[in-house]
Design a protein around this motif. Structure first.
Motif, PDB file in Angstrom:
ATOM      1  N   LYS A 117      32.231  42.166  26.473  1.00 57.85           N
ATOM      2  CA  LYS A 117      31.196  41.770  27.431  1.00 57.85           C
ATOM      3  C   LYS A 117      29.818  42.207  26.951  1.00 57.85           C
TER       4      LYS A 117
ATOM      5  N   ILE B  96      26.236  42.987  28.896  1.00 60.92           N
ATOM      6  CA  ILE B  96      25.463  43.000  30.146  1.00 60.92           C
ATOM      7  C   ILE B  96      24.029  42.597  29.796  1.00 60.92           C
TER       8      ILE B  96
ATOM      9  N   HIS C  21      24.080  50.152  35.065  1.00 56.27           N
ATOM     10  CA  HIS C  21      23.798  51.366  35.852  1.00 56.27           C
ATOM     11  C   HIS C  21      23.444  51.031  37.299  1.00 56.27           C
TER      12      HIS C  21
ATOM     13  N   PRO D  32      33.638  53.387  37.951  1.00 53.48           N
ATOM     14  CA  PRO D  32      33.093  52.164  37.349  1.00 53.48           C
ATOM     15  C   PRO D  32      32.742  51.145  38.435  1.00 53.48           C
TER      16      PRO D  32
ATOM     17  N   THR E 208      30.514  56.481  28.441  1.00 52.82           N
ATOM     18  CA  THR E 208      30.003  55.800  29.641  1.00 52.82           C
ATOM     19  C   THR E 208      30.022  56.763  30.830  1.00 52.82           C
TER      20      THR E 208
ATOM     21  N   ALA F 122      26.177  51.097  28.748  1.00 50.52           N
ATOM     22  CA  ALA F 122      25.802  52.400  29.304  1.00 50.52           C
ATOM     23  C   ALA F 122      24.595  53.027  28.626  1.00 50.52           C
TER      24      ALA F 122
HETATM   25  C1  MEV Z   1      29.061  50.027  31.523  1.00 50.55           C
HETATM   26  O1  MEV Z   1      29.507  48.932  30.759  1.00 50.55           O
HETATM   27  C2  MEV Z   1      28.158  49.552  32.600  1.00 50.55           C
HETATM   28  C3  MEV Z   1      27.679  50.638  33.562  1.00 50.55           C
HETATM   29  O2  MEV Z   1      26.866  49.970  34.545  1.00 50.55           O
HETATM   30  C4  MEV Z   1      28.820  51.336  34.232  1.00 50.55           C
HETATM   31  C5  MEV Z   1      29.595  50.438  35.210  1.00 50.55           C
HETATM   32  O3  MEV Z   1      29.113  49.398  35.607  1.00 50.55           O
HETATM   33  O4  MEV Z   1      30.700  50.868  35.582  1.00 50.55           O
HETATM   34  C6  MEV Z   1      26.815  51.672  32.875  1.00 50.55           C
END
Ligand code: MEV
Length: 327
Positions: free
Chosen positions: A10, A12, A17, A153, A197, A282
């Motif tokens: 994935k 993001i 966060h 998470p 993380t 993270a």
């Molecule tokens: C980790 O991939 C993404 C964070 O937002 C943690 C989460 O969503 O559980 C840092």
């Protein structure tokens, strides 16, 4: 008979966060995959091995404990064992198994390798037990497994790895597909700095507890960035998507989750013509992403390499988890 499943990494694009605190995130599945092969055993033992992680360990389903393997292997493979255990619990049946993990996703880099391994392990192990689970069910089981390993998470990693594609995700509301008209290329730059993380999520939590009136508005602003970015993606307005990525990186920096090496790659990408750049996942090391106009990804990738990073062009993956069997 061997049972297999594979699922994507994935990336993001917006909202990491903040998504832990129920703000929306925008996430894309990318074409690096974690593949898991499972074959049955006649006892209650689960042997797990991964050549990429250089680890092998054995766990006993009847005690939930590791029975062989050095400590480093047991620690690395425990999340996959948890995935097996949660699947057995969810299906109300179990059997020993040999589990082989082959992942193209760099570990601890912000690309969701642990969630993808959990998702593939669950789908393959369930198939061995005679159940072909729908992606949402796999995702829910993966969430339970990840909870034990990662604390709290948001569920974004297991969701995107199970369903694939391009989504908006909100913890309390689930996910929604995004129909993007935006024409862009995405370069991922890996700092190769591994981080946890769990520790980074805890770091943000502690900052928020110390200064709630300062940190809550930043988290809330990140949620607004995701909402604006979803609009810009739907309208195909890549300039706005890029500008919002820059703002998002600044907000993550303020939350204390960037790293000198990430900032260096972000600046290098911007100087080479990226429309926007930010850390992804993270933070604290791991990867950054750069949004590029079509045809400009190569120049941005070169700049990231010259700045000390490991670049790759991330191709979107419409396909989430898939499972199959082989004789
Ligand atoms: C980790 O991939 C993404 C964070 O937002 C943690 C989460 O969503 O559980 C840092």
């Amino acid at each position: 008979m061997r049972y297999f499943a594979s699922s994507p990494a994935k990336c993001i694009m917006f909202g990491e966060h903040a998504v832990v605190y129920d703000e929306p995130a925008i996430v894309m599945a990318v074409g690096l995959r974690a593949k898991v092969g499972v074959s049955p055993r006649d006892d209650s033992l689960v042997k797990i091995s991964s050549r990429d992680l250089g680890a092998s360990a054995m766990f006993d389903l009847s005690s939930g404990k590791a029975v062989s393997g050095d400590q480093a292997s047991v620690e690395k493979l425990f999340p996959a064992y948890r995935a097996v255990e949660e699947t057995a619990k969810a299906l109300g049946k179990s059997r020993g198994a040999e589990v082989v993990i082959e992942s193209e996703i760099p570990p601890a880099a912000g690309l969701g390798s642990s969630a993808a391994v959990a998702v593939s392990t669950i789908a393959a192990y369930a198939r061995m037990l005679g159940e072909e689970l729908p992606p949402e069910r796999v995702s829910n089981i993966a969430y339970e497994a990840e909870k034990v390993v990662h604390g709290t998470p948001s569920g974004v990693d297991n969701t995107i790895s199970s369903i694939g594609g391009f989504i908006a995700f909100r913890r309390s509301e689930g996910w929604l597909r995004i129909e993007s008209k935006a024409d862009f290329e995405l370069v991922v730059g890996d700092t190769k700095i591994e981080r946890s993380t769990k520790e980074l999520v805890a770091k943000v939590r502690s900052l928020r507890e110390s200064f709630p009136d300062v940190i809550n508005p930043i988290i809330h602003a990140i949620g607004h960035i995701s909402i604006e970015a979803a609009k810009a993606l739907r309208e195909g307005d890549i300039e706005s998507v890029g500008r919002l990525m820059d703002v998002n990186h600044g907000a993550l920096w303020a939350l204390g989750v960037s790293h000198e090496a990430l900032d260096r790659l972000v600046y290098a990408a911007k100087k080479a013509g990226a429309l926007g750049a930010k850390l992804t996942g993270a933070g604290g090391g791991g990867c950054m992403i750069a949004l590029c106009r079509p045809g400009t990804a190569e120049a941005v990738a070169r700049a990231i390499r010259e700045a000390g990073g490991w670049p790759m062009v991330a191709k979107p993956s419409p396909q989430g988890v898939v499972s199959w069997e082989e004789v």
